[in-house]
Design a protein around this motif. Structure first.
Motif, PDB file in Angstrom:
ATOM      1  N   ALA A 169       0.836  -1.197   0.000  1.00  0.00           N
ATOM      2  CA  ALA A 169       0.000   0.000   0.000  1.00  0.00           C
ATOM      3  C   ALA A 169       0.875   1.253   0.000  1.00  0.00           C
ATOM      4  O   ALA A 169       1.839   1.354   0.748  1.00  0.00           O
ATOM      5  CB  ALA A 169      -0.914  -0.002   1.223  1.00  0.00           C
ATOM      6  N   GLY A 170       0.554   2.168  -0.880  1.00  0.00           N
ATOM      7  CA  GLY A 170       1.279   3.421  -0.960  1.00  0.00           C
ATOM      8  C   GLY A 170       2.565   3.366  -1.754  1.00  0.00           C
ATOM      9  O   GLY A 170       3.275   4.369  -1.842  1.00  0.00           O
ATOM     10  N   THR A 171       2.869   2.221  -2.376  1.00  0.00           N
ATOM     11  CA  THR A 171       4.150   2.058  -3.083  1.00  0.00           C
ATOM     12  C   THR A 171       4.023   2.072  -4.597  1.00  0.00           C
ATOM     13  O   THR A 171       5.030   2.166  -5.297  1.00  0.00           O
ATOM     14  CB  THR A 171       4.819   0.725  -2.692  1.00  0.00           C
ATOM     15  OG1 THR A 171       4.069  -0.375  -3.242  1.00  0.00           O
ATOM     16  CG2 THR A 171       4.922   0.571  -1.177  1.00  0.00           C
ATOM     17  N   LEU A 172       2.807   1.944  -5.125  1.00  0.00           N
ATOM     18  CA  LEU A 172       2.673   1.721  -6.563  1.00  0.00           C
ATOM     19  C   LEU A 172       3.168   2.890  -7.402  1.00  0.00           C
ATOM     20  O   LEU A 172       3.724   2.681  -8.490  1.00  0.00           O
ATOM     21  CB  LEU A 172       1.219   1.394  -6.924  1.00  0.00           C
ATOM     22  CG  LEU A 172       0.906  -0.108  -7.016  1.00  0.00           C
ATOM     23  CD1 LEU A 172       1.186  -0.799  -5.694  1.00  0.00           C
ATOM     24  CD2 LEU A 172      -0.527  -0.337  -7.460  1.00  0.00           C
ATOM     25  N   GLY A 173       2.985   4.103  -6.916  1.00  0.00           N
ATOM     26  CA  GLY A 173       3.425   5.257  -7.684  1.00  0.00           C
ATOM     27  C   GLY A 173       4.899   5.180  -8.038  1.00  0.00           C
ATOM     28  O   GLY A 173       5.279   5.248  -9.207  1.00  0.00           O
ATOM     29  N   GLU A 230      -5.490   4.734  -5.029  1.00  0.00           N
ATOM     30  CA  GLU A 230      -4.085   4.577  -5.380  1.00  0.00           C
ATOM     31  C   GLU A 230      -3.937   4.096  -6.825  1.00  0.00           C
ATOM     32  O   GLU A 230      -3.092   4.602  -7.572  1.00  0.00           O
ATOM     33  CB  GLU A 230      -3.390   3.606  -4.425  1.00  0.00           C
ATOM     34  CG  GLU A 230      -1.898   3.490  -4.699  1.00  0.00           C
ATOM     35  CD  GLU A 230      -1.125   2.752  -3.614  1.00  0.00           C
ATOM     36  OE1 GLU A 230       0.080   2.526  -3.818  1.00  0.00           O
ATOM     37  OE2 GLU A 230      -1.723   2.414  -2.568  1.00  0.00           O
ATOM     38  N   LEU A 231      -4.739   3.131  -7.223  1.00  0.00           N
ATOM     39  CA  LEU A 231      -4.681   2.657  -8.603  1.00  0.00           C
ATOM     40  C   LEU A 231      -5.104   3.753  -9.578  1.00  0.00           C
ATOM     41  O   LEU A 231      -4.524   3.904 -10.659  1.00  0.00           O
ATOM     42  CB  LEU A 231      -5.573   1.425  -8.775  1.00  0.00           C
ATOM     43  CG  LEU A 231      -5.026   0.128  -8.187  1.00  0.00           C
ATOM     44  CD1 LEU A 231      -6.102  -0.950  -8.157  1.00  0.00           C
ATOM     45  CD2 LEU A 231      -3.818  -0.359  -8.979  1.00  0.00           C
ATOM     46  N   GLU A 260      -3.723   8.240 -13.621  1.00  0.00           N
ATOM     47  CA  GLU A 260      -3.573   9.671 -13.886  1.00  0.00           C
ATOM     48  C   GLU A 260      -2.108  10.031 -14.110  1.00  0.00           C
ATOM     49  O   GLU A 260      -1.790  10.873 -14.963  1.00  0.00           O
ATOM     50  CB  GLU A 260      -4.158  10.479 -12.727  1.00  0.00           C
ATOM     51  CG  GLU A 260      -5.673  10.395 -12.614  1.00  0.00           C
ATOM     52  CD  GLU A 260      -6.383  10.948 -13.840  1.00  0.00           C
ATOM     53  OE1 GLU A 260      -5.841  11.886 -14.475  1.00  0.00           O
ATOM     54  OE2 GLU A 260      -7.460  10.442 -14.172  1.00  0.00           O
ATOM     55  N   ASP A 261      -1.217   9.398 -13.365  1.00  0.00           N
ATOM     56  CA  ASP A 261       0.206   9.671 -13.524  1.00  0.00           C
ATOM     57  C   ASP A 261       0.686   9.242 -14.916  1.00  0.00           C
ATOM     58  O   ASP A 261       1.472   9.950 -15.564  1.00  0.00           O
ATOM     59  CB  ASP A 261       1.007   8.950 -12.435  1.00  0.00           C
ATOM     60  CG  ASP A 261       2.466   9.400 -12.382  1.00  0.00           C
ATOM     61  OD1 ASP A 261       2.733  10.594 -12.617  1.00  0.00           O
ATOM     62  OD2 ASP A 261       3.335   8.567 -12.105  1.00  0.00           O
ATOM     63  N   PHE A 262       0.206   8.103 -15.396  1.00  0.00           N
ATOM     64  CA  PHE A 262       0.584   7.662 -16.738  1.00  0.00           C
ATOM     65  C   PHE A 262       0.026   8.607 -17.794  1.00  0.00           C
ATOM     66  O   PHE A 262       0.715   8.948 -18.767  1.00  0.00           O
ATOM     67  CB  PHE A 262       0.118   6.225 -16.987  1.00  0.00           C
ATOM     68  CG  PHE A 262       1.107   5.203 -16.532  1.00  0.00           C
ATOM     69  CD1 PHE A 262       2.104   4.761 -17.394  1.00  0.00           C
ATOM     70  CD2 PHE A 262       1.069   4.682 -15.250  1.00  0.00           C
ATOM     71  CE1 PHE A 262       3.039   3.818 -16.979  1.00  0.00           C
ATOM     72  CE2 PHE A 262       1.994   3.745 -14.827  1.00  0.00           C
ATOM     73  CZ  PHE A 262       2.989   3.312 -15.690  1.00  0.00           C
ATOM     74  N   ARG A 288      -4.964  -1.073 -27.783  1.00  0.00           N
ATOM     75  CA  ARG A 288      -4.884   0.266 -27.186  1.00  0.00           C
ATOM     76  C   ARG A 288      -3.420   0.573 -26.904  1.00  0.00           C
ATOM     77  O   ARG A 288      -2.665  -0.295 -26.469  1.00  0.00           O
ATOM     78  CB  ARG A 288      -5.667   0.338 -25.872  1.00  0.00           C
ATOM     79  CG  ARG A 288      -7.138  -0.027 -25.954  1.00  0.00           C
ATOM     80  CD  ARG A 288      -7.969   1.082 -26.572  1.00  0.00           C
ATOM     81  NE  ARG A 288      -9.385   0.826 -26.377  1.00  0.00           N
ATOM     82  CZ  ARG A 288     -10.124   0.024 -27.147  1.00  0.00           C
ATOM     83  NH1 ARG A 288      -9.559  -0.607 -28.168  1.00  0.00           N
ATOM     84  NH2 ARG A 288     -11.419  -0.163 -26.896  1.00  0.00           N
ATOM     85  N   GLN A 289      -3.025   1.810 -27.118  1.00  0.00           N
ATOM     86  CA  GLN A 289      -1.676   2.259 -26.811  1.00  0.00           C
ATOM     87  C   GLN A 289      -1.751   3.600 -26.109  1.00  0.00           C
ATOM     88  O   GLN A 289      -2.487   4.491 -26.536  1.00  0.00           O
ATOM     89  CB  GLN A 289      -0.834   2.360 -28.084  1.00  0.00           C
ATOM     90  CG  GLN A 289      -0.529   0.992 -28.700  1.00  0.00           C
ATOM     91  CD  GLN A 289       0.273   1.075 -29.962  1.00  0.00           C
ATOM     92  OE1 GLN A 289      -0.111   1.752 -30.911  1.00  0.00           O
ATOM     93  NE2 GLN A 289       1.413   0.392 -29.998  1.00  0.00           N
ATOM     94  N   ARG A 290      -1.006   3.712 -25.010  1.00  0.00           N
ATOM     95  CA  ARG A 290      -1.006   4.914 -24.182  1.00  0.00           C
ATOM     96  C   ARG A 290      -2.436   5.295 -23.819  1.00  0.00           C
ATOM     97  O   ARG A 290      -2.857   6.448 -23.966  1.00  0.00           O
ATOM     98  CB  ARG A 290      -0.265   6.064 -24.878  1.00  0.00           C
ATOM     99  CG  ARG A 290       1.221   5.772 -25.089  1.00  0.00           C
ATOM    100  CD  ARG A 290       1.927   6.912 -25.795  1.00  0.00           C
ATOM    101  NE  ARG A 290       2.015   8.109 -24.966  1.00  0.00           N
ATOM    102  CZ  ARG A 290       2.995   8.366 -24.099  1.00  0.00           C
ATOM    103  NH1 ARG A 290       3.981   7.483 -23.919  1.00  0.00           N
ATOM    104  NH2 ARG A 290       3.006   9.491 -23.412  1.00  0.00           N
ATOM    105  N   ALA A 291      -3.182   4.291 -23.349  1.00  0.00           N
ATOM    106  CA  ALA A 291      -4.607   4.479 -23.071  1.00  0.00           C
ATOM    107  C   ALA A 291      -5.096   3.416 -22.100  1.00  0.00           C
ATOM    108  O   ALA A 291      -4.362   2.502 -21.723  1.00  0.00           O
ATOM    109  CB  ALA A 291      -5.410   4.416 -24.369  1.00  0.00           C
TER     110      ALA A 291
END
Length: 212
Positions: free
Chosen positions: A74-78, A128-129, A134-136, A203-206
């Motif tokens: 938890a909290g590590t995925l980023g 978190e997911l 959003e980060d990607f 799908r790419q970058r999506a």
């Protein structure tokens, strides 16, 4: 034949993907914190932290990230997935991130489920997911071939066992439901969808979504 590296390859999703990919003749490498209870024939297993994935992803054509943000993770995925993105971008590997249902929208243009009221027991994981997605969208390295995969609502080790159908539906960022208003998919068919997507990208970058 592709080399497919699975981060979290001994969990529910990772195990099913390993089984499906190996059955098709792909070279499969798994990295996880623990040894598998029942190793999949033909899969090469590494035991270690997702913070140090280099040994498992070297030479990979596709990297599948299946870590769940629970317990010690938890909290590590980023940070972990940003590192995988850097490695994949540098090597040209495709990065397949397994996300959650809550990152989908109930209708086109509507807020994602994770942005609204989520049951307390699922809220931290869902958000978190969703933050990973959003980060990607906003910060993925230029040229990185990534896809964020959302399963149906009823999916996982906790869900009722579904007999494989050999078929599934494909969506984007809007949740798919059947005629009775249910959203579900079994482990085998979700894994089939993932390996299909690796072999023939849709799908790419999506974001992409699989459900019955």
């Amino acid at each position: 034949m592709a080399q497919i590296s699975i981060i979290g390859g001994t969990g529910f999703t990772g195990t099913h993907i390993a089984q499906e990919a190996a059955s098709r003749g792909h070279q499969v490498i798994s990295l996880s914190r623990s040894e598998p209870a029942e190793p999949v024939e033909g899969v090469r297993y590494f035991t270690g932290s997702a913070d140090q994935p280099e040994q498992a992803v070297e030479g990979a054509d596709a990297i599948v990230a299946t870590v769940s943000p629970r317990g010690e993770s938890a909290g590590t995925l980023g940070r972990r997935y940003r590192r995988l993105a850097e490695l994949a971008a540098a090597s040209g590997a495709r990065l397949v991130v397994i996300g959650g249902f809550s990152s989908l929208r109930p209708a086109p243009g509507a807020p994602r489920f994770a942005e609204g009221d989520v049951p307390a027991e699922f809220a931290d994981e869902a958000r978190e997911l969703n933050a990973v997605l959003e980060d990607f969208i906003q910060n993925a390295p230029e040229g990185l071939d990534w896809v964020f995969v959302s399963p149906a609502a009823a999916y996982g080790a906790y869900a009722p066992k579904e007999e494989p159908r050999g078929t599934y539906r494909v969506g984007d960022d809007v949740a798919l439901f059947d005629a009775e208003g249910a959203s579900f998919i079994g482990g085998e068919d979700f894994a089939k969808a993932i390996v299909d997507e690796i072999e023939t990208p849709r799908r790419q970058r999506a974001q992409i979504h699989f459900a019955y």
